[in-house]
Design an enzyme around this catalytic site. Structure first.
Site, short mmCIF file in Angstrom:
data_model
loop_
_atom_site.label_atom_id
_atom_site.label_comp_id
_atom_site.label_asym_id
_atom_site.label_seq_id
_atom_site.Cartn_x
_atom_site.Cartn_y
_atom_site.Cartn_z
N LYS A 104 7.08 -12.79 -0.07
CA LYS A 104 7.35 -11.72 -1.02
C LYS A 104 8.21 -12.28 -2.14
O LYS A 104 8.94 -13.25 -1.96
CB LYS A 104 8.09 -10.58 -0.30
N GLU A 114 2.84 -12.57 -2.80
CA GLU A 114 3.06 -11.26 -3.42
C GLU A 114 4.24 -11.38 -4.38
O GLU A 114 5.23 -12.03 -4.06
CB GLU A 114 3.37 -10.21 -2.36
N ARG A 151 1.89 16.40 11.16
CA ARG A 151 2.83 17.42 11.67
C ARG A 151 3.02 18.58 10.70
O ARG A 151 3.21 19.71 11.10
CB ARG A 151 4.19 16.75 11.95
N HIS A 184 -3.97 -11.13 8.64
CA HIS A 184 -4.81 -11.42 7.46
C HIS A 184 -5.14 -12.91 7.29
O HIS A 184 -6.30 -13.29 7.18
CB HIS A 184 -4.10 -10.97 6.18
N LYS A 243 -3.52 -2.30 11.56
CA LYS A 243 -2.58 -3.31 12.01
C LYS A 243 -1.15 -2.73 11.93
O LYS A 243 -0.94 -1.78 11.17
CB LYS A 243 -2.71 -4.57 11.18
#
Lengths: 506, 329
Positions: free
Chosen positions: A358, A234, A60, A258, A166
């Site tokens: 996480k 992670e 944009r 994944h 994804k």
């Protein structure tokens, strides 16, 4: 009859992209700056791109072609991990960069894009080939594809392909609906659903390891494999993506795509050939063989978690609900662990434990295949002799394969100890590995869909995940249930303990 | 004459690994990794630049970890054969664990060359291919070379260094016909050139003009004679595959470019020439430059070590180049 180029020598020539224009929707976004542009520049640096190559960025923000080039140069400088910017190579590459400003919902944008594509074709000789890359909000995927179609850009003198990032829908129905709308413009064979995990060297190496060697496949079944653990951990939190993440959650963000794709690669039957259709048929068959759980089974075989605040390494870490942009009462899972079963003759009864989260202690993605113990224990039962044989495929950070087995400790007596035989992909071959995006972009340009996800694979994954989502949506979890910096909720350990297993601490 | 004992050399190698492992652990590291995908036998003259050769071998190891046997040819004189072992280690990507490859150095006189296969074979890493890289042009014509070639899965030479290029091509073609898998660095140097030419004809407009080509001219300087014949033979063979019969001229020139190539016919003209580190491609009157540094021995061998199987394009080109060289005055 069309003449073929008689000078090709595939044994020695590097694989090269044919002439084409890549149209990136979301050209000012993070993915373009961090991954796509550095990958494209590296391909140019390695002489993999044709001289007839152009990139048209769409976003944009009003920018001239030159401003876009300057911005992309900064991105390449900042995010190319192992490639210095060569002035001459960049100058040649930058001449092929163009920019079109506009709103994805505005029909006029596609008219301007059409003009730019024609200009690129005449100036850069792109041969009429175009790869449209949707690096936008997922809600804009269908809109962009339909806009391309309405402007007549979905067909042309060359090939037209669409790459979609994804997530592919947020449940089975939305995934089907997205595919239906994309198919209004592009046939399924021209839709490339990207899963960057599949572009990683080690994931590809799983296929080489399994089907290039004769010694592993005979062991690769329920008779010898006790269970499989797939971990995608992670150490970071949501890193400013709180608003997106609380809509997705760990199950949909990692396992649905994944980790189920990795599982399909590890568990699929041998393909008849290494052609895209053949490999994807086998992966699809595997995903469709996975048992969709009943609500009771979901409650026994899945664990949702959310991290709470903690001190890690002397630092105070906020809990998920304290992250910016996150609802203080958010029920989103930042951890998900699932026990899955594949209902075929090879894997019947073998649990596949899949977990992701996480704020776990470290960033690691790995597959651990635990083999059955020796049928008779003839050595003394002290020391490490009960350690199981493990085959560990590490996907990141240190790509490689390790085999753990027992060996006699030197000296008198018969004491065994586990030893590890390591194949470190990076150090055994000290060569630079191409990034996942380099591999996947080149594949899409040359029309090789082997590492891309097909519609039936996406739908099969959602068929596995959706029943879990449905039960979790109706469950009131007592979140947070694990502290940042730990290996997840205790319930996940209990889930494995019920079958006499324990999570590895990678 | 000093007798060589392969068992002793292998024992020394085993001791070397134990020492390296202990040293790695003592230094707080995670020990050493041993990697091996082939045995590389390098045959080099005594006056070959040992430092440059060592650097080339070291650079090859990360992608093609190998047990390397460097055979130093000491020339005429007393019958002599001696060896020593050492290791080459590096720390990839700043990791703690070092990776090592083993090296064996053998010195051999011409008189003892016939004994070389019986020493090298037991020292080769088991079950892995043996690749012979002969950097000596004279060795290729010596009788013991046949036995050395027969123990190898592939033999790599550089015909650019041969005194008589025509004879070199004929001998190479005969060797290839006898079943030896050959590589020639003079051919390998042409890969990027050939790639650029091939890429040009990926363009449909240029491909459509292929049938117009009626002449191919390759001009070379100095040691690039065999490369020029390879290039000419390859182009003519490829054109013939496309049903195009072109007249070929290969000749020595005086310009600065080691090789220049021109394909022409009617209004259509394609020319390739090296200008310093650039390959200049001219199509009709439009000129385009591509980055093309001079390939080092490392880059050339890296490519050859990656191809341990029949290379049909090279084999056909070698046979054609040998015929072409003898047909050209």
């Amino acid at each position: 009859m069309a003449i073929e180029n008689p000078f090709l020598d595939p044994l020695r020539f590097e694989r090269q992209a044919p002439e084409c224009a890549i149209v990136i929707f979301g050209a000012n976004g993070d993915l373009t700056r961090r991954k796509l542009m550095p990958a494209l520049y590296r391909l140019a640096y390695d002489r993999r791109l044709s001289a007839g190559f152009a990139v048209i960025g769409i976003s944009r923000t009003p920018l001239s072609d030159d401003q876009f080039r300057d911005k992309m140069l900064e991105s390449v400088k900042q995010f190319s991990e192992d490639t210095a910017v060569d002035t001459d190579v960049w100058a040649a590459f930058a001449r092929g960069l163009y920019y079109v400003a506009g709103d994805i919902g505005d029909a006029a944008l596609y008219q301007r894009l059409g003009q730019k594509l024609m200009a690129a074709e005449s100036q850069r000789h792109t041969g009429g080939n175009a790869l449209f890359y949707l690096s936008t909000q997922p809600s804009q995927y269908a809109q962009a594809a339909l806009g391309i179609g309405a402007a007549g850009l979905g067909k042309g003198t060359g090939w037209r392909r669409l790459v979609v990032e994804k997530p592919f829908g947020h449940d089975l129905a939305s995934a089907r609906d997205l595919s239906r709308r994309l198919h209004e413009v592009f046939s399924e064979s021209d839709v490339y659903r990207i899963d960057h995990y599949l572009g990683k060297e080690t994931v590809q190496n799983i296929l080489a390891f399994r089907f290039g060697n004769g010694i592993f496949e005979p062991l690769w079944n329920r008779r010898y494999v006790n269970h499989v653990q797939i971990t995608g951990a992670e150490s970071i939190g949501v890193e400013g993506r709180g608003a997106y993440y609380q809509e997705a959650g760990a199950l949909a963000d990692m396992i649905q795509n994944h980790l189920l794709q990795v599982m399909a690669t590890i568990a699929m039957e041998p393909a008849a050939s290494f052609r895209a259709a053949s490999v994807r048929d086998e992966k699809s068959k595997l995903l469709r063989s996975m048992r969709a759980m009943t609500p009771d089974e979901v409650r026994r075989n899945s664990v949702a978690g959310q991290y709470g605040p903690a001190r890690v390494g002397g630092q105070a870490i906020a809990g998920f609900r304290q992250e910016p942009g996150v609802d203080p009462q958010s029920p989103t899972d930042t951890y998900a662990a699932v026990t899955l079963f594949v209902e075929n003759w090879r894997w019947a009864g073998v649990p596949f434990y899949v977990r992701t989260g996480k704020r776990l202690p470290k960033r690691v993605t790995e597959i651990a295949i635990q083999f059955n113990p020796a049928p008779l224990a003839i050595f003394d039962q002290d020391g490490g002799e009960n350690a199981p044989n493990l085959l560990i495929v590490r996907i990141q950070p240190e790509e490689g394969i390790s085999l753990k087995f027992l060996s006699k400790r030197p000296g008198a007596g018969m004491t065994l100890r586990p030893v590890s035989m390591d194949f470190n992909y990076g150090s055994s071959f000290g060569e630079r590995s191409p990034s996942a995006y380099e591999t996947l972009l080149l594949d899409a340009i040359v029309g090789d869909a082997t590492l891309y996800t097909r519609q039936d694979m996406v739908e099969a994954s959602w068929s596995v995940v959706e029943p879990i989502q449905n039960v979790w949506r109706e469950t009131r979890f007592d979140f947070p249930n694990y502290a940042a910096g730990t290996w997840g909720p205790a319930a996940a350990d209990e889930m494995l303990a019920r079958r006499g297993h324990a999570w590895r601490k990678p | 004459m000093a007798a060589s004992a392969p068992e002793r050399v292998l024992r020394e190698l085993a001791d070397l690994w134990v020492t390296l492992g202990k040293r790695g652990q003592a230094e707080g590291g995670a020990g050493v990794l041993r990697a091996c995908t082939l045995t590389l036998v390098v045959l080099a003259e005594a006056n070959d630049d040992a430092t440059a050769l060592g650097e080339t071998i070291a650079a090859l190891m990360p992608e093609h970890p190998a047990r390397t046997i460097v055979v130093k040819l000491s020339g005429a004189g007393e019958r002599a054969l001696a060896e020593r072992v050492y290791a080459q280690c590096w720390m990839p990507f700043g990791e703690r664990r070092q990776i090592c490859c083993e090296q064996i150095e053998i010195t051999v006189s011409d008189a003892a060359l016939a004994d070389l296969p019986s020493v090298v074979l037991p020292l080769a890493a088991p079950d892995l291919p043996v690749i012979v890289w002969s950097r000596s042009a004279r060795l290729f014509e010596m009788p013991p070379f046949g036995a050395i070639a027969r123990m190898a899965a592939k033999v790599v030479v550089d015909s650019a260094g041969f005194a008589d290029p025509k004879r070199a091509l004929r001998l190479l073609a005969e060797t290839a016909r006898s079943g030896v898998l050959l590589g020639d660095l003079a051919w390998t140097r042409l890969t990027r050139w050939r790639e650029m030419l091939a890429r040009l004809f990926e363009n449909r407009d240029y491909l459509a003009k292929l049938a117009r080509i009626s002449s191919v001219r390759v001009v070379y300087n100095g040691e690039f004679a065999t490369a020029a014949w390879y290039m000419g033979a390859w182009i003519v063979d490829a054109l013939r595959d496309a049903g195009v019969n072109a007249k070929i001229v290969v000749g020595a020139g005086r310009g600065p470019a080691p090789i220049s190539v021109e394909l022409a016919g009617g209004e259509f003209r394609v020319a390739l020439a090296r200008r310093e580190d650039r390959l200049v491609i001219t199509v009709d009157n439009a000129e385009n430059c591509a980055n093309l540094p001079q390939p080092s021995d490392y880059l050339l061998m890296r490519e050859e070590l990656g191809i341990v199987r029949r290379d049909a394009v090279f084999e056909r080109t070698l046979a054609s180049a040998a015929r072409l060289a003898y047909a050209t005055n």
